[in-house]
Design a protein around this motif. Structure first.
Motif, PDB file in Angstrom:
ATOM      1  N   ARG A 110       0.847  -1.187   0.000  1.00 56.90           N
ATOM      2  CA  ARG A 110       0.000   0.000   0.000  1.00 56.90           C
ATOM      3  C   ARG A 110       0.889   1.245   0.000  1.00 56.90           C
ATOM      4  O   ARG A 110       2.102   1.167  -0.031  1.00 56.90           O
ATOM      5  N   GLY A 111       0.266   2.399   0.038  1.00 51.02           N
ATOM      6  CA  GLY A 111       1.029   3.645   0.047  1.00 51.02           C
ATOM      7  C   GLY A 111       1.735   3.885  -1.274  1.00 51.02           C
ATOM      8  O   GLY A 111       1.148   3.724  -2.349  1.00 51.02           O
ATOM      9  N   ASP A 112       3.020   4.276  -1.205  1.00 48.26           N
ATOM     10  CA  ASP A 112       3.769   4.598  -2.429  1.00 48.26           C
ATOM     11  C   ASP A 112       3.929   3.411  -3.361  1.00 48.26           C
ATOM     12  O   ASP A 112       4.106   3.577  -4.564  1.00 48.26           O
ATOM     13  N   ALA A 113       3.887   2.212  -2.814  1.00 53.09           N
ATOM     14  CA  ALA A 113       4.094   1.004  -3.621  1.00 53.09           C
ATOM     15  C   ALA A 113       2.784   0.390  -4.115  1.00 53.09           C
ATOM     16  O   ALA A 113       2.784  -0.694  -4.687  1.00 53.09           O
ATOM     17  N   SER A 114       1.672   1.099  -3.942  1.00 54.35           N
ATOM     18  CA  SER A 114       0.366   0.502  -4.248  1.00 54.35           C
ATOM     19  C   SER A 114       0.096   0.370  -5.743  1.00 54.35           C
ATOM     20  O   SER A 114      -0.851  -0.314  -6.137  1.00 54.35           O
ATOM     21  N   SER A 115       0.921   1.017  -6.590  1.00 52.11           N
ATOM     22  CA  SER A 115       0.695   0.952  -8.046  1.00 52.11           C
ATOM     23  C   SER A 115       1.729   0.081  -8.757  1.00 52.11           C
ATOM     24  O   SER A 115       1.787   0.078  -9.980  1.00 52.11           O
ATOM     25  N   ASN A 116       2.537  -0.645  -7.973  1.00 54.15           N
ATOM     26  CA  ASN A 116       3.630  -1.417  -8.574  1.00 54.15           C
ATOM     27  C   ASN A 116       3.566  -2.891  -8.193  1.00 54.15           C
ATOM     28  O   ASN A 116       2.918  -3.267  -7.215  1.00 54.15           O
ATOM     29  N   ILE A 117       4.270  -3.689  -8.998  1.00 55.99           N
ATOM     30  CA  ILE A 117       4.521  -5.086  -8.646  1.00 55.99           C
ATOM     31  C   ILE A 117       6.038  -5.241  -8.635  1.00 55.99           C
ATOM     32  O   ILE A 117       6.705  -4.920  -9.628  1.00 55.99           O
ATOM     33  N   THR A 118       6.587  -5.726  -7.506  1.00 58.56           N
ATOM     34  CA  THR A 118       8.037  -5.820  -7.362  1.00 58.56           C
ATOM     35  C   THR A 118       8.426  -7.148  -6.740  1.00 58.56           C
ATOM     36  O   THR A 118       7.798  -7.588  -5.771  1.00 58.56           O
ATOM     37  N   ALA A 119       9.456  -7.781  -7.302  1.00 63.49           N
ATOM     38  CA  ALA A 119       9.972  -9.035  -6.741  1.00 63.49           C
ATOM     39  C   ALA A 119      11.280  -8.760  -6.019  1.00 63.49           C
ATOM     40  O   ALA A 119      12.114  -7.996  -6.500  1.00 63.49           O
ATOM     41  N   PHE A 120      11.468  -9.403  -4.831  1.00 66.60           N
ATOM     42  CA  PHE A 120      12.666  -9.217  -4.014  1.00 66.60           C
ATOM     43  C   PHE A 120      13.351 -10.554  -3.808  1.00 66.60           C
ATOM     44  O   PHE A 120      12.704 -11.547  -3.449  1.00 66.60           O
ATOM     45  N   ASP A 121      14.677 -10.562  -3.986  1.00 66.42           N
ATOM     46  CA  ASP A 121      15.430 -11.804  -3.852  1.00 66.42           C
ATOM     47  C   ASP A 121      15.918 -11.967  -2.415  1.00 66.42           C
ATOM     48  O   ASP A 121      17.105 -11.933  -2.135  1.00 66.42           O
ATOM     49  N   GLY A 122      14.966 -12.116  -1.510  1.00 70.33           N
ATOM     50  CA  GLY A 122      15.331 -12.310  -0.109  1.00 70.33           C
ATOM     51  C   GLY A 122      15.469 -13.782   0.218  1.00 70.33           C
ATOM     52  O   GLY A 122      15.592 -14.628  -0.661  1.00 70.33           O
ATOM     53  N   ASN A 123      15.441 -14.085   1.490  1.00 69.32           N
ATOM     54  CA  ASN A 123      15.512 -15.485   1.935  1.00 69.32           C
ATOM     55  C   ASN A 123      14.377 -15.747   2.930  1.00 69.32           C
ATOM     56  O   ASN A 123      14.529 -15.539   4.115  1.00 69.32           O
ATOM     57  N   PRO A 124      13.230 -16.159   2.444  1.00 67.80           N
ATOM     58  CA  PRO A 124      12.931 -16.533   1.055  1.00 67.80           C
ATOM     59  C   PRO A 124      12.614 -15.301   0.194  1.00 67.80           C
ATOM     60  O   PRO A 124      12.396 -14.221   0.727  1.00 67.80           O
ATOM     61  N   PRO A 125      12.558 -15.498  -1.114  1.00 66.69           N
ATOM     62  CA  PRO A 125      12.153 -14.401  -1.990  1.00 66.69           C
ATOM     63  C   PRO A 125      10.692 -14.028  -1.736  1.00 66.69           C
ATOM     64  O   PRO A 125       9.909 -14.865  -1.280  1.00 66.69           O
ATOM     65  N   PHE A 126      10.345 -12.778  -2.028  1.00 68.12           N
ATOM     66  CA  PHE A 126       8.961 -12.357  -1.814  1.00 68.12           C
ATOM     67  C   PHE A 126       8.536 -11.396  -2.911  1.00 68.12           C
ATOM     68  O   PHE A 126       9.362 -10.778  -3.590  1.00 68.12           O
ATOM     69  N   LEU A 127       7.215 -11.287  -3.072  1.00 70.77           N
ATOM     70  CA  LEU A 127       6.620 -10.497  -4.155  1.00 70.77           C
ATOM     71  C   LEU A 127       5.647  -9.494  -3.554  1.00 70.77           C
ATOM     72  O   LEU A 127       4.803  -9.855  -2.737  1.00 70.77           O
ATOM     73  N   PHE A 128       5.780  -8.227  -3.942  1.00 77.31           N
ATOM     74  CA  PHE A 128       4.835  -7.190  -3.552  1.00 77.31           C
ATOM     75  C   PHE A 128       3.887  -6.936  -4.724  1.00 77.31           C
ATOM     76  O   PHE A 128       4.342  -6.685  -5.840  1.00 77.31           O
ATOM     77  N   ILE A 129       2.604  -6.981  -4.469  1.00 76.41           N
ATOM     78  CA  ILE A 129       1.598  -6.603  -5.470  1.00 76.41           C
ATOM     79  C   ILE A 129       0.833  -5.423  -4.896  1.00 76.41           C
ATOM     80  O   ILE A 129       0.231  -5.521  -3.824  1.00 76.41           O
ATOM     81  N   GLY A 130       0.868  -4.276  -5.595  1.00 75.70           N
ATOM     82  CA  GLY A 130       0.205  -3.076  -5.099  1.00 75.70           C
ATOM     83  C   GLY A 130      -1.294  -3.256  -4.988  1.00 75.70           C
ATOM     84  O   GLY A 130      -1.924  -3.922  -5.814  1.00 75.70           O
ATOM     85  N   SER A 131      -1.877  -2.662  -3.962  1.00 78.51           N
ATOM     86  CA  SER A 131      -3.325  -2.793  -3.723  1.00 78.51           C
ATOM     87  C   SER A 131      -4.137  -2.233  -4.884  1.00 78.51           C
ATOM     88  O   SER A 131      -5.204  -2.745  -5.224  1.00 78.51           O
ATOM     89  N   LYS A 132      -3.637  -1.167  -5.537  1.00 75.62           N
ATOM     90  CA  LYS A 132      -4.372  -0.589  -6.665  1.00 75.62           C
ATOM     91  C   LYS A 132      -4.314  -1.507  -7.889  1.00 75.62           C
ATOM     92  O   LYS A 132      -5.217  -1.477  -8.728  1.00 75.62           O
ATOM     93  N   ILE A 133      -3.258  -2.290  -7.982  1.00 73.29           N
ATOM     94  CA  ILE A 133      -3.142  -3.248  -9.088  1.00 73.29           C
ATOM     95  C   ILE A 133      -4.269  -4.278  -9.008  1.00 73.29           C
ATOM     96  O   ILE A 133      -4.801  -4.739 -10.035  1.00 73.29           O
ATOM     97  N   LEU A 134      -4.631  -4.610  -7.768  1.00 70.91           N
ATOM     98  CA  LEU A 134      -5.662  -5.629  -7.564  1.00 70.91           C
ATOM     99  C   LEU A 134      -7.078  -5.079  -7.689  1.00 70.91           C
ATOM    100  O   LEU A 134      -8.049  -5.841  -7.676  1.00 70.91           O
ATOM    101  N   ASP A 135      -7.205  -3.756  -7.805  1.00 70.42           N
ATOM    102  CA  ASP A 135      -8.518  -3.117  -7.905  1.00 70.42           C
ATOM    103  C   ASP A 135      -8.742  -2.685  -9.346  1.00 70.42           C
ATOM    104  O   ASP A 135      -8.184  -1.690  -9.808  1.00 70.42           O
ATOM    105  N   GLN A 136      -9.570  -3.411 -10.085  1.00 69.60           N
ATOM    106  CA  GLN A 136      -9.756  -3.125 -11.504  1.00 69.60           C
ATOM    107  C   GLN A 136     -10.482  -1.809 -11.756  1.00 69.60           C
ATOM    108  O   GLN A 136     -10.537  -1.324 -12.885  1.00 69.60           O
ATOM    109  N   ALA A 137     -11.029  -1.211 -10.704  1.00 69.99           N
ATOM    110  CA  ALA A 137     -11.663   0.095 -10.853  1.00 69.99           C
ATOM    111  C   ALA A 137     -10.625   1.211 -10.978  1.00 69.99           C
ATOM    112  O   ALA A 137     -10.930   2.314 -11.440  1.00 69.99           O
ATOM    113  N   GLN A 138      -9.407   0.921 -10.560  1.00 69.99           N
ATOM    114  CA  GLN A 138      -8.321   1.895 -10.664  1.00 69.99           C
ATOM    115  C   GLN A 138      -7.757   1.915 -12.085  1.00 69.99           C
ATOM    116  O   GLN A 138      -7.830   0.920 -12.802  1.00 69.99           O
ATOM    117  N   ASP A 139      -7.199   3.068 -12.495  1.00 72.09           N
ATOM    118  CA  ASP A 139      -6.609   3.169 -13.841  1.00 72.09           C
ATOM    119  C   ASP A 139      -5.491   2.156 -14.045  1.00 72.09           C
ATOM    120  O   ASP A 139      -5.294   1.654 -15.146  1.00 72.09           O
TER     121      ASP A 139
END
Length: 852
Positions: A619-648
């Motif tokens: 959410r917040g500044d990252a709510s419009s992006n999808i980002t993958a991180f190579d952590g241990n374990p790896p993790f994926l951020f999916i922005g909340s606005k990406i999941l809302d089809q009402a958003q541009d």
């Protein structure tokens, strides 16, 4: 030049005549101590006397009186007529003495007390000398300027042009001596000082203070000596003798026939250069002098010299010289096409054109790059096949000579491309094909052309790709015909999938699946993005075979042995930032809340061979992006606005499939070390904008030299030889250091351009590889393009304002300065479409769906 010295020797004037005792001998004074000027034709002494008198009266405000002193001498006496010195009696009285003999004027400025009152008090003499009212310098300058103007006004004389690098500074007396001996329409090409005679019969007879000069004109040459008054006392006619210069430390000895002399330390190299001129005669001397001046930067004088020459004897080489000077000075423009076309026509029609043109190239030391450029201009400036054919052998000689001496593969291929064009345009198809096939074997990897955006592409030349390869393919198709060159038609369409001409030619010949895919893209381009239709979002995929990641999925430019393979070595050296703390500000994606998204991500994870993956909603500044991180374990951020089809920026499940697959590929290729950093967007945006300033470095279609500079970049490899870790914060700085050192760039602006170029290359190759992975799993071009468009706010806004127009018109939107608005997007989609139409995509798609 006339031998004026012989004429002087035959005259009755005795300059050694002793003065008459007991009187002031005006004539002896002038002959032995006066200044000497050679008189032009129709010289009028009375006219000069009037001019001097007016100068003394009006300019110097002096009182004057004119007297005759015997039969041959005229005296103009002058003195101050007002002021303090007049009041106290300290004014000086002086006279200008003038005497005309055959060919010469003798003059001097003397004090009256030396003439009329030798008993005048010493005090008065000294005071007069202190105030120095003789105006000797002004009078001398006036008379010399008068003579120079008289000569220059005389019909048929050219002025002594000191822009000529071979003409050293000459005194007025020596200039006038030259003018007096010059013949009609004669051009002075060199006037160089001689420090001393080395071998000459009269060497011992001449005063060591004699000033020697070597004069070279288009008609002759003289070695002349002048005394301290500028009086010509020595002359040797060397008109038929070329000079030979021996290169030594200090002064160079110069020989002409049996005599020799020394250069000065300042002009030894000038004598060395003019040897070429002395071997020639008349107009060829002028042409050579023009070329020598041009090659040393005296371009304006060079042009004047050729223009003077062309008045009297215009040769085809002179027309080329004038055009070439403007071409190098970048003064040529579109209006010159007609001029060049006429020069080309005259060249083709002239007898011995080949020999003349090649001789001209050598004379002017035209560089190899400029030779190629000139041949390119010739092809652009005439459509007459017969003329082009006549000049083809000249072009082949230039081409073959260049390839013999050049070790630069890129330059050689470019040179061959222009010759192949020449052969094609004049109908010599077999010759063209032979050149093309040979060049294709030597072709460098041009993959960088696919990853650098071009802001200035005209819509008629819509979206070029690999410059050299596409040009060679196009020529082969033109020569062989599309039906006989089907493979080249296909390859050209894959290189230029957004060029309508090549793409439509491909569709005409394609069949089966490739034709269906091509038609799908053509429909999107001309009509717009389609409804995504109904297809199984959750179709299961087999894992991608490990070897396929590098051989098929990775962008071709970054594979092993490709020109941009170093991109991977760079990303491997970038340290992975620790973003584990950001998880605390996000929430784990709930399977119950987002069951379809949860299932989709895990199906893709398995296909990429990722054993475990945490998924978070950002959410917040990252709510419009999808980002993958190579952590241990790896993790994926999916922005909340990406999941809302009402958003541009909200994605459908199909579009999400593309975006997630693209990001997961970043984990596999270790690109996430860069793409997960906050600097990622900043690097990319700033670098692509800055590249607009790098026109000369990047332009592929303006000039041959620019093309060569652009392709130099293809040769950069393995600059990160040390295995070391670079922090993501210092990524841009480190790249700048490494590349600037490698290419030896020094100016700060060049370093900045280079750094932005490198960052753009890296960013684009990462994006293009990610897009290939996304498309592989999305399986639909409209889905992929929509997903890309929704990832950027500026694309969303532009699409909303472009709803009534085609997708092509959207891509071709312009800025107020007429540059393309989204060149980076065009490039990205071009690479995506090329992959979609390729064998690699179809093969990969079959493997991941069938497991074979």
């Amino acid at each position: 030049m006339k031998n004026i010295f012989k004429i002087i020797q035959q005259s009755n004037v005795d300059i050694t005549k002793p003065p008459t005792e007991g009187t002031f001998d005006y004539e002896a004074l002038l002959l032995q101590h006066g200044q000497v000027f050679f008189t032009p034709k129709n010289f009028n002494l009375e006219s000069l006397i009037r001019e001097i008198n007016d100068f003394l009266l009006k300019d110097l405000k002096l009182g004057t009186e004119i007297k005759n002193r015997g039969e041959s001498v005229v005296e103009i006496s002058f003195k101050i007529v007002k002021g303090l010195k007049k009041v106290i009696g300290l004014e000086g009285c002086f006279s200008v003495l003038l005497m005309k003999t055959e060919l010469r004027l003798w003059f001097s400025v003397v004090a009256d007390e030396d003439i009329a009152n030798p008993d005048k008090k010493e005090f008065i003499k000294k005071m007069s000398a202190i105030f120095d009212d003789s105006h000797k310098k002004e009078i001398h300058h006036f008379i010399s300027d008068y003579f120079v103007k008289q000569y220059q006004a005389a019909s048929g004389f050219f002025e002594i042009d000191e822009e000529n690098r071979f003409i050293e500074k000459l005194s007025p007396e020596i200039k006038i001596a030259y003018y007096s001996s010059g013949e009609e329409k004669e051009i002075l090409l060199a006037a160089l000082q001689v420090s001393d005679l080395k071998v000459h019969p009269q060497k011992e007879e001449l005063d060591r203070k004699t000033d020697f000069f070597y004069f070279l004109t288009d008609k002759g040459a003289f070695l002349q000596g002048f005394d301290y008054r500028g009086n010509l006392i020595f002359s040797e006619d060397l008109s038929d003798l070329p000079i030979v210069v021996k290169n030594e430390i200090g002064r160079n000895p110069i020989k002409a026939g049996e005599i020799s002399w020394f250069s000065t330390r300042a002009n030894d190299n000038l004598f060395f250069e003019i040897q070429r001129i002395t071997d020639l005669f008349k107009n060829d001397r002028i042409r050579c002098a023009a070329a020598l001046n041009f090659n040393e930067g005296n371009r304006n004088y060079s042009k004047k010299l050729v223009e003077k020459l062309s008045i009297y004897d215009q040769d085809i080489s002179d027309l080329w010289s004038l055009f070439y000077i403007d071409y190098v000075n970048e003064k040529s423009n579109n209006s010159d096409v007609a001029v060049l076309s006429e020069i080309i026509r005259k060249t083709a029609e002239s007898e011995g054109a080949e020999e003349k043109f090649l001789k001209w190239l050598g004379f002017w030391k035209v560089s190899d790059t400029e030779k190629i450029g000139l041949m390119y201009l010739i092809l652009k400036s005439t459509a007459d096949k017969e003329i082009i054919r006549k000049l083809s052998n000249i072009h082949k000689i230039i081409h073959d000579d260049y390839l013999k001496r050049s070790k630069d593969n890129i330059s050689n291929v470019l040179c061959s491309l222009i010759l192949a064009r020449h052969y094609s345009e004049c109908g010599l198809k077999e010759n063209a094909e032979k050149i093309i096939l040979t060049a294709l074997e030597e072709l460098p990897d041009e993959a960088i052309c696919d990853v650098i955006p071009d802001y200035d592409k005209d819509s008629n030349d819509f979206l070029g790709g690999q410059f050299l390869k596409s040009e060679f393919y196009n020529l082969l198709i033109l020569n062989k015909g599309p039906e006989n060159a089907k493979e080249y038609v296909k390859q050209l369409a894959l290189l230029l999938p957004m060029n309508p001409e090549h793409f439509n030619a491909y569709l005409t010949l394609a069949d089966g699946k490739t034709k269906t895919v091509g038609q799908e893209w053509g429909s999107i381009l001309n009509e717009g993005l389609k409804n995504q239709g109904s297809f199984d979002i959750f179709e299961s995929f087999n894992p991608i075979p490990e070897k396929m990641f590098d051989t098929f999925l990775r962008h071709p430019a970054t594979r092993k042995k490709a020109s941009l393979h170093w991109v991977q070595s760079i990303t491997d050296t970038i340290s992975e930032p620790d973003f584990s703390a950001v998880k605390a500000f996000s929430e784990i994606l709930s399977e119950s809340e987002f069951p379809e998204v949860f299932k989709l991500v895990h199906e893709l994870r398995k296909s990429f061979g990722i054993n475990f993956l945490e998924i978070y909603v950002a959410r917040g500044d990252a709510s419009s992006n999808i980002t993958a991180f190579d952590g241990n374990p790896p993790f994926l951020f999916i922005g909340s606005k990406i999941l809302d089809q009402a958003q541009d920026c909200g994605l459908t499940l199909a579009e999400l499939k593309f975006a997630v697959a693209a990001r997961l590929s970043n984990l596999v290729f270790k690109f996430s070390h860069i793409t997960s950093t906050p600097e990622w967007e900043t690097w990319y945006e700033k670098s692509t904008v800055s590249l607009r300033l790098a026109d000369l470095f990047l332009k592929k279609d303006k000039a041959v030299s620019s093309v060569m500079n652009f392709f130099r970049f293809l040769e950069i490899q393995n600059f990160f030889e040390n295995e070391k870790t670079v922090s993501h914060e210092n990524f841009g700085i480190e790249l700048s250091k490494q590349f600037s050192s490698l290419l030896q760039f020094s100016p700060e602006n060049d370093k900045k351009i280079l750094k932005n170029l490198v960052i753009t290359v890296i960013c684009n190759t990462i994006l293009f590889t990610s897009d290939r992975a996304g498309l592989l799993f999305a399986g639909n071009l409209s889905v992929a393009v929509n997903s890309i468009l929704k990832s950027n706010k500026k694309y969303i806004e532009a699409m909303q304002n472009n709803k009534s127009h085609s997708f092509k018109s959207f891509l071709l939107m312009k800025n107020p300065d007429e540059t393309l608005k989204f060149p980076e997007l065009i490039l990205r989609i071009q690479n995506l479409v090329a992959f979609y139409m390729s064998f690699e995509y179809m093969e990969l798609r079959t493997i991941v769906k069938s497991g074979k």
